[in-house]
Design a protein around this motif. Sequence first.
Motif, PDB file in Angstrom:
ATOM      1  N   LYS A 142       0.814  -1.215   0.000  1.00  0.00           N
ATOM      2  CA  LYS A 142       0.000   0.000   0.000  1.00  0.00           C
ATOM      3  C   LYS A 142       0.854   1.274   0.000  1.00  0.00           C
ATOM      4  CE  LYS A 142      -3.856  -2.367   0.453  1.00  0.00           C
ATOM      5  NZ  LYS A 142      -4.829  -2.456  -0.641  1.00  0.00           N
ATOM      6  N   LEU A 143       2.171   1.099  -0.127  1.00  0.00           N
ATOM      7  CA  LEU A 143       3.078   2.238  -0.009  1.00  0.00           C
ATOM      8  C   LEU A 143       2.839   3.267  -1.110  1.00  0.00           C
ATOM      9  CD1 LEU A 143       5.264   2.650   2.162  1.00  0.00           C
ATOM     10  CD2 LEU A 143       6.955   2.042   0.425  1.00  0.00           C
ATOM     11  N   GLN A 144       2.710   4.523  -0.698  1.00  0.00           N
ATOM     12  CA  GLN A 144       2.527   5.637  -1.637  1.00  0.00           C
ATOM     13  C   GLN A 144       3.755   6.530  -1.728  1.00  0.00           C
ATOM     14  OE1 GLN A 144      -1.009   7.896  -0.698  1.00  0.00           O
ATOM     15  NE2 GLN A 144      -2.211   6.066  -0.307  1.00  0.00           N
ATOM     16  N   MET A 145       4.494   6.623  -0.616  1.00  0.00           N
ATOM     17  CA  MET A 145       5.649   7.522  -0.541  1.00  0.00           C
ATOM     18  C   MET A 145       6.837   6.776   0.062  1.00  0.00           C
ATOM     19  SD  MET A 145       3.742  10.898   1.063  1.00  0.00           S
ATOM     20  CE  MET A 145       4.863  12.144   0.404  1.00  0.00           C
ATOM     21  N   CYS A 146       7.976   6.849  -0.614  1.00  0.00           N
ATOM     22  CA  CYS A 146       9.227   6.297  -0.097  1.00  0.00           C
ATOM     23  C   CYS A 146      10.232   7.441  -0.060  1.00  0.00           C
ATOM     24  CB  CYS A 146       9.711   5.151  -0.983  1.00  0.00           C
ATOM     25  SG  CYS A 146      11.183   4.311  -0.344  1.00  0.00           S
ATOM     26  N   ILE A 147      10.757   7.730   1.130  1.00  0.00           N
ATOM     27  CA  ILE A 147      11.504   8.967   1.354  1.00  0.00           C
ATOM     28  C   ILE A 147      12.833   8.663   2.036  1.00  0.00           C
ATOM     29  CG2 ILE A 147      11.420  11.220   2.527  1.00  0.00           C
ATOM     30  CD1 ILE A 147       8.315  10.903   2.502  1.00  0.00           C
ATOM     31  N   VAL A 148      13.853   9.425   1.693  1.00  0.00           N
ATOM     32  CA  VAL A 148      15.130   9.364   2.412  1.00  0.00           C
ATOM     33  C   VAL A 148      15.394  10.740   3.007  1.00  0.00           C
ATOM     34  CG1 VAL A 148      17.587   8.865   2.304  1.00  0.00           C
ATOM     35  CG2 VAL A 148      16.005   7.651   0.765  1.00  0.00           C
ATOM     36  N   GLU A 149      15.598  10.782   4.318  1.00  0.00           N
ATOM     37  CA  GLU A 149      15.920  12.055   4.983  1.00  0.00           C
ATOM     38  C   GLU A 149      17.423  12.162   5.190  1.00  0.00           C
ATOM     39  OE1 GLU A 149      14.837  14.708   8.930  1.00  0.00           O
ATOM     40  OE2 GLU A 149      15.387  12.614   9.132  1.00  0.00           O
ATOM     41  N   ASP A 150      17.975  13.344   4.973  1.00  0.00           N
ATOM     42  CA  ASP A 150      19.415  13.586   5.158  1.00  0.00           C
ATOM     43  C   ASP A 150      20.226  12.470   4.504  1.00  0.00           C
ATOM     44  OD1 ASP A 150      18.945  15.933   6.526  1.00  0.00           O
ATOM     45  OD2 ASP A 150      18.996  14.980   8.496  1.00  0.00           O
ATOM     46  N   ALA A 151      20.130  12.394   3.192  1.00  0.00           N
ATOM     47  CA  ALA A 151      20.594  11.222   2.435  1.00  0.00           C
ATOM     48  C   ALA A 151      22.100  11.006   2.435  1.00  0.00           C
ATOM     49  CB  ALA A 151      20.090  11.327   0.995  1.00  0.00           C
ATOM     50  N   VAL A 177      13.979  12.306  -2.088  1.00  0.00           N
ATOM     51  CA  VAL A 177      15.295  12.213  -1.467  1.00  0.00           C
ATOM     52  C   VAL A 177      15.712  13.617  -1.026  1.00  0.00           C
ATOM     53  CG1 VAL A 177      17.718  11.612  -1.802  1.00  0.00           C
ATOM     54  CG2 VAL A 177      15.927  10.224  -2.886  1.00  0.00           C
ATOM     55  N   PHE A 178      15.896  13.799   0.271  1.00  0.00           N
ATOM     56  CA  PHE A 178      16.310  15.084   0.827  1.00  0.00           C
ATOM     57  C   PHE A 178      17.804  15.009   1.149  1.00  0.00           C
ATOM     58  CE2 PHE A 178      11.802  14.919   1.578  1.00  0.00           C
ATOM     59  CZ  PHE A 178      11.366  16.227   1.501  1.00  0.00           C
ATOM     60  N   SER A 179      18.586  15.936   0.609  1.00  0.00           N
ATOM     61  CA  SER A 179      20.031  15.865   0.797  1.00  0.00           C
ATOM     62  C   SER A 179      20.651  17.262   0.751  1.00  0.00           C
ATOM     63  CB  SER A 179      20.643  14.994  -0.305  1.00  0.00           C
ATOM     64  OG  SER A 179      22.038  14.852  -0.132  1.00  0.00           O
ATOM     65  N   ASP A 180      21.827  17.399   1.376  1.00  0.00           N
ATOM     66  CA  ASP A 180      22.552  18.666   1.309  1.00  0.00           C
ATOM     67  C   ASP A 180      23.186  18.870  -0.059  1.00  0.00           C
ATOM     68  OD1 ASP A 180      21.868  18.981   3.928  1.00  0.00           O
ATOM     69  OD2 ASP A 180      23.893  18.772   4.742  1.00  0.00           O
TER      70      ASP A 180
END
Length: 202
Positions: A142-151, A177-180
């Motif tokens: 049922k996954l809708q969002m797959c996210i990576v924080e501070d990648a 994907v959230f990254s610097d």
Amino acid sequence: MPFKKLIEPLKDIIKSKGFDAPLPLQKQILSKIKGGASLFIIAPKDSGKTSSLVISVIQKLKHAFEDAPRALIFVKDKQAALDLELEFNAFKRGTNLRVYCAYDEKSIDDQKDEIYFGTDIVIATPKRLNKIFFLNGINLNKLQMCIVEDAEFLFRNNNFGEVTRTPESISKCQYLVFSDKFDARFERWQDSFMYHAEIVKG
């Protein structure tokens, strides 16, 4: 996307925190995320990446639904998971969304049982998530969002490989994907499950 377009509980929480208008990064990405786009979000620390992540997930899921998680967020370690859980708890007041943390220092059998009872958002370290998944302890259908924080953490201890295994097990999904900074190794994801992803620099 202006805050006035958010769901009521989220609008009220943001107002109570004294935020009158979106940060520049939020103006760039909130409407894109709401529209379902997969994104690499590249921005420095303190630009609002974490709050953007939390707001976007709550806005998209809105309320508890069935038992299987609809959002999966990868983080580097237990402390990062607990810190992000606190952020969600602060912003999701007024909703009935359920958040669960899965990390290595806790009994895997307990985690399987607790996930089975139902959750909407799972915050997990990559190795622990994969262990739970391959023990049939989590349903990702049922996954809708797959996210990576501070990648940035992906490129230590084989975390990149661990996270890459997850899209192999799920169907259509939104990836964030959230990254610097943008690492050249992300191009592998652009060539596979994130091939339509946009790079947004804040």
